[in-house]
Design a protein around this motif. Structure first.
Motif, PDB file in Angstrom:
ATOM      1  N   GLY A   1      41.126  60.272  26.115  1.00  0.00           N
ATOM      2  CA  GLY A   1      40.149  60.948  25.272  1.00  0.00           C
ATOM      3  C   GLY A   1      39.488  60.049  24.256  1.00  0.00           C
ATOM      4  N   PHE A   2      40.010  58.850  24.083  1.00  0.00           N
ATOM      5  CA  PHE A   2      39.450  57.895  23.115  1.00  0.00           C
ATOM      6  C   PHE A   2      39.389  56.511  23.774  1.00  0.00           C
ATOM      7  N   PRO A   3      38.490  56.325  24.732  1.00  0.00           N
ATOM      8  CA  PRO A   3      38.480  55.087  25.523  1.00  0.00           C
ATOM      9  C   PRO A   3      38.223  53.831  24.696  1.00  0.00           C
ATOM     10  N   GLU A   4      37.634  53.999  23.508  1.00  0.00           N
ATOM     11  CA  GLU A   4      37.366  52.833  22.674  1.00  0.00           C
ATOM     12  C   GLU A   4      38.627  52.331  21.963  1.00  0.00           C
ATOM     13  N   VAL A   5      39.679  53.142  21.940  1.00  0.00           N
ATOM     14  CA  VAL A   5      40.942  52.760  21.307  1.00  0.00           C
ATOM     15  C   VAL A   5      41.837  52.097  22.351  1.00  0.00           C
ATOM     16  N   ALA A   6      42.248  50.864  22.105  1.00  0.00           N
ATOM     17  CA  ALA A   6      43.023  50.099  23.081  1.00  0.00           C
ATOM     18  C   ALA A   6      44.492  50.514  23.047  1.00  0.00           C
ATOM     19  N   LEU A   7      44.891  51.231  24.077  1.00  0.00           N
ATOM     20  CA  LEU A   7      46.300  51.565  24.238  1.00  0.00           C
ATOM     21  C   LEU A   7      47.077  50.335  24.719  1.00  0.00           C
ATOM     22  N   GLY A   8      46.384  49.512  25.457  1.00  0.00           N
ATOM     23  CA  GLY A   8      46.984  48.285  25.981  1.00  0.00           C
ATOM     24  C   GLY A   8      45.942  47.527  26.774  1.00  0.00           C
ATOM     25  N   ALA A   9      46.383  46.549  27.519  1.00  0.00           N
ATOM     26  CA  ALA A   9      45.462  45.758  28.328  1.00  0.00           C
ATOM     27  C   ALA A   9      46.234  45.098  29.456  1.00  0.00           C
ATOM     28  N   VAL A  10      45.507  44.761  30.508  1.00  0.00           N
ATOM     29  CA  VAL A  10      46.099  43.986  31.596  1.00  0.00           C
ATOM     30  C   VAL A  10      45.417  42.625  31.639  1.00  0.00           C
ATOM     31  N   VAL A  11      46.182  41.633  32.068  1.00  0.00           N
ATOM     32  CA  VAL A  11      45.686  40.261  32.146  1.00  0.00           C
ATOM     33  C   VAL A  11      46.055  39.709  33.516  1.00  0.00           C
ATOM     34  N   GLY A  12      45.087  39.099  34.189  1.00  0.00           N
ATOM     35  CA  GLY A  12      45.349  38.506  35.486  1.00  0.00           C
ATOM     36  C   GLY A  12      46.128  37.211  35.364  1.00  0.00           C
ATOM     37  N   GLY A  13      46.452  36.632  36.514  1.00  0.00           N
ATOM     38  CA  GLY A  13      47.190  35.378  36.538  1.00  0.00           C
ATOM     39  C   GLY A  13      48.153  35.351  37.700  1.00  0.00           C
ATOM     40  N   VAL A  14      49.007  34.347  37.732  1.00  0.00           N
ATOM     41  CA  VAL A  14      50.012  34.263  38.788  1.00  0.00           C
ATOM     42  C   VAL A  14      50.849  35.535  38.821  1.00  0.00           C
ATOM     43  N   THR A  15      51.274  35.984  37.634  1.00  0.00           N
ATOM     44  CA  THR A  15      51.997  37.249  37.496  1.00  0.00           C
ATOM     45  C   THR A  15      51.216  38.119  36.521  1.00  0.00           C
ATOM     46  N   PRO A  16      50.343  39.022  37.017  1.00  0.00           N
ATOM     47  CA  PRO A  16      49.544  39.849  36.112  1.00  0.00           C
ATOM     48  C   PRO A  16      50.432  40.614  35.138  1.00  0.00           C
ATOM     49  N   GLN A  17      49.969  40.708  33.900  1.00  0.00           N
ATOM     50  CA  GLN A  17      50.769  41.289  32.834  1.00  0.00           C
ATOM     51  C   GLN A  17      50.109  42.535  32.253  1.00  0.00           C
ATOM     52  N   LEU A  18      50.953  43.507  31.887  1.00  0.00           N
ATOM     53  CA  LEU A  18      50.531  44.655  31.092  1.00  0.00           C
ATOM     54  C   LEU A  18      51.054  44.446  29.684  1.00  0.00           C
ATOM     55  N   VAL A  19      50.140  44.470  28.711  1.00  0.00           N
ATOM     56  CA  VAL A  19      50.522  44.330  27.304  1.00  0.00           C
ATOM     57  C   VAL A  19      50.189  45.640  26.607  1.00  0.00           C
ATOM     58  N   LEU A  20      51.205  46.304  26.056  1.00  0.00           N
ATOM     59  CA  LEU A  20      51.013  47.607  25.432  1.00  0.00           C
ATOM     60  C   LEU A  20      50.974  47.511  23.918  1.00  0.00           C
ATOM     61  N   ASN A  21      50.121  48.344  23.314  1.00  0.00           N
ATOM     62  CA  ASN A  21      50.185  48.599  21.881  1.00  0.00           C
ATOM     63  C   ASN A  21      51.149  49.772  21.718  1.00  0.00           C
ATOM     64  N   ASP A  22      52.406  49.484  21.434  1.00  0.00           N
ATOM     65  CA  ASP A  22      53.452  50.505  21.491  1.00  0.00           C
ATOM     66  C   ASP A  22      53.180  51.689  20.571  1.00  0.00           C
ATOM     67  N   ASP A  23      52.664  51.427  19.381  1.00  0.00           N
ATOM     68  CA  ASP A  23      52.416  52.520  18.436  1.00  0.00           C
ATOM     69  C   ASP A  23      51.365  53.481  18.979  1.00  0.00           C
ATOM     70  N   ILE A  24      50.278  52.923  19.501  1.00  0.00           N
ATOM     71  CA  ILE A  24      49.211  53.784  20.041  1.00  0.00           C
ATOM     72  C   ILE A  24      49.696  54.500  21.293  1.00  0.00           C
ATOM     73  N   TYR A  25      50.444  53.814  22.127  1.00  0.00           N
ATOM     74  CA  TYR A  25      50.972  54.432  23.350  1.00  0.00           C
ATOM     75  C   TYR A  25      51.849  55.638  23.003  1.00  0.00           C
ATOM     76  N   ALA A  26      52.708  55.483  22.015  1.00  0.00           N
ATOM     77  CA  ALA A  26      53.595  56.581  21.625  1.00  0.00           C
ATOM     78  C   ALA A  26      52.816  57.746  21.033  1.00  0.00           C
ATOM     79  N   ALA A  27      51.719  57.438  20.321  1.00  0.00           N
ATOM     80  CA  ALA A  27      50.952  58.484  19.640  1.00  0.00           C
ATOM     81  C   ALA A  27      50.045  59.257  20.583  1.00  0.00           C
ATOM     82  N   THR A  28      49.682  58.658  21.717  1.00  0.00           N
ATOM     83  CA  THR A  28      48.701  59.310  22.589  1.00  0.00           C
ATOM     84  C   THR A  28      49.307  60.328  23.536  1.00  0.00           C
TER      85      THR A  28
END
Length: 215
Positions: free
Chosen positions: A61-88
């Motif tokens: 509902g708030f796409p402009e707010v970054a809950l987290g992000a993914v990054v490519g590479g040899v082993t693609p990574q998911l990086v979470l903003n834990d506070d926002i993830y818990a609140a959403t």
């Protein structure tokens, strides 16, 4: 300090990074704006050039707010903003769908920019993350966290310009931070460039091909 364009900024940044005398580094550009800067750094250091493609995952509902992000590479990574993830309240299944969708887009962009060139493995290596500047530092933080998770031995963040407050914050995220200009008053990266036009995919690819042709 005003840079004529990204390439000039890259040449000046390369001189500063070269003073570090880093051993066998990999240069990672944050596309698209970071590519012309990183090309100059990689050329000066005679280092391989690769991309770190970051894709934001928005909060429900708030796409402009970054809950987290993914990054490519040899082993693609998911990086979470834990506070926002818990609140959403976003559940694990929805998060996984978003992760897969964004990783598909990372893969598509990598194919477009790099074709079948192999992915550089940062494990145990000196890595240099390059962008054309930093505003909030959110994208840079995700990129640095991804390299750390992939086992990079030393992480250098190198940019032509960033606000002084962001530089201090990022010193805890990277092993070395190189910034040519860190003003206290900062509104936008573009104010420090005479030419700061938005790069197209075609321009980005042409910079990359020119760099590879000179290897």
């Amino acid at each position: 300090m005003i840079f004529r364009n990204r390439s000039e900024a890259g040449r000046l940044l390369a001189e500063r990074v070269a003073e570090l005398e880093l051993f066998d580094p990999i240069v990672y550009a944050l596309p698209r704006g970071g590519v012309p800067v990183a090309v100059e750094v990689a050329r000066t250091l005679a280092a391989p050039l690769d991309l770190l493609i970051v894709r934001k995952i928005g909060a429900p509902g708030f796409p402009e707010v970054a809950l987290g992000a993914v990054v490519g590479g040899v082993t693609p990574q998911l990086v979470l903003n834990d506070d926002i993830y818990a609140a959403t309240g976003r559940d694990a299944a929805n998060l996984e769908r978003a992760r897969r969708s964004e990783l598909d887009e990372v893969a598509r962009r990598r194919r477009r920019y790099l074709g079948d060139r192999p992915v550089q493995d940062p494990a145990g290596r000196v890595t240099i993350v390059v962008d054309d500047g930093i505003a909030t530092g959110a994208t840079a933080r995700v990129a640095l966290a991804a390299l750390r998770a992939q086992g990079a031995a030393t992480i250098v963040l190198a940019v032509p310009v960033a606000p002084a407050s962001s530089v201090e914050d990022l010193k805890s995220e990277a092993d070395i931070v190189v910034v040519l200009h860190a003003p206290e008053e900062f509104w936008a990266i573009g104010q420090f460039y005479r030419d700061f036009h938005q790069l197209s995919d075609e321009e980005t690819i042409s910079y990359l091909r020119a760099a590879w042709d000179s290897e």
